[in-house]
Enzyme design. Structure first.
Site, PDB file in Angstrom:
ATOM      1  N   ASP A 163     -64.291 -14.248  34.102  1.00  0.00           N
ATOM      2  CA  ASP A 163     -65.266 -14.321  32.757  1.00  0.00           C
ATOM      3  C   ASP A 163     -66.182 -14.147  33.599  1.00  0.00           C
ATOM      4  O   ASP A 163     -66.461 -14.462  34.703  1.00  0.00           O
ATOM      5  CB  ASP A 163     -65.348 -15.811  31.741  1.00  0.00           C
ATOM      6  CG  ASP A 163     -64.609 -15.727  30.714  1.00  0.00           C
ATOM      7  OD1 ASP A 163     -64.008 -14.904  30.488  1.00  0.00           O
ATOM      8  OD2 ASP A 163     -63.439 -16.493  31.192  1.00  0.00           O
TER       9      ASP A 163
ATOM     10  N   ASP B 146     -63.514 -10.132  25.491  1.00  0.00           N
ATOM     11  CA  ASP B 146     -62.964 -11.096  24.323  1.00  0.00           C
ATOM     12  C   ASP B 146     -64.132 -10.606  23.696  1.00  0.00           C
ATOM     13  O   ASP B 146     -64.159 -10.961  22.375  1.00  0.00           O
ATOM     14  CB  ASP B 146     -63.975 -12.987  25.405  1.00  0.00           C
ATOM     15  CG  ASP B 146     -63.194 -13.794  26.405  1.00  0.00           C
ATOM     16  OD1 ASP B 146     -61.820 -12.906  26.710  1.00  0.00           O
ATOM     17  OD2 ASP B 146     -63.419 -13.684  27.773  1.00  0.00           O
TER      18      ASP B 146
END
Length: 163
Positions: free
Chosen positions: A111, A129
């Protein structure tokens, strides 16, 4: 085929950006883009959103395979001639595959998009995401529009029954 190209683009962009983060930043490093709002932060997640279910990779493998099969089924059966539905499913497919690749290859998800929204330190996320959230958002809009059209067809333009 068009929808699979969208999904492939999402996967490619997701994996390239994750590779760059892995190879150009050290874990925990943060680069401000817009102070107090947007940062590029090297982060890893072995769970789901907000770090829930840490270390439950087997669960993510099973769920993701089921989700990918379901999305592909709906792309073939329901998306023909429905651009918004096809695009939303393609974004969800690309996002699901992007994070699935991470879990299989890296045993964690990379991330890096880090935001502060109204002083809330939002959990760090990635391109996959984002594609998933946008795809789900488009699907919700589509469902609302279809519901509205159905009511208008049944009850007239204002959506209410008149006597």
């Amino acid at each position: 085929m068009f929808y699979y190209l969208i999904a492939l683009f999402v996967v490619a962009l997701d994996q390239v950006t994750k590779w760059l983060i892995e190879h150009k930043m050290y874990l925990g490093e943060s680069i401000p883009i817009v102070d107090n709002f947007l940062y590029i932060t090297s982060h890893r997640n072995r769970g789901a959103a907000w770090g829930i279910l840490q270390g439950q990779m087997w669960l993510f493998y099973v769920i993701t395979v089921i989700v990918i099969i379901g999305i592909m089924y709906y792309l073939h059966k329901a998306a023909k001639g429905k651009l918004l539905l096809g695009v939303s499913l393609a974004l969800m497919l690309g996002g699901a595959i992007g994070n699935f690749i991470d879990r299989v290859v890296r045993k964690e998800v990379v991330d890096f998009i880090h935001t502060y929204i109204f002083s809330y330190n939002f959990p760090v996320f990635n391109i996959a995401d984002s594609a998933l959230v946008i795809g789900v958002g488009l699907l919700m809009i589509l469902m609302l529009l279809e519901e509205r059209q159905s009511k208008e067809k049944t009850y007239g333009e204002n959506g209410t029954h008149r006597s």
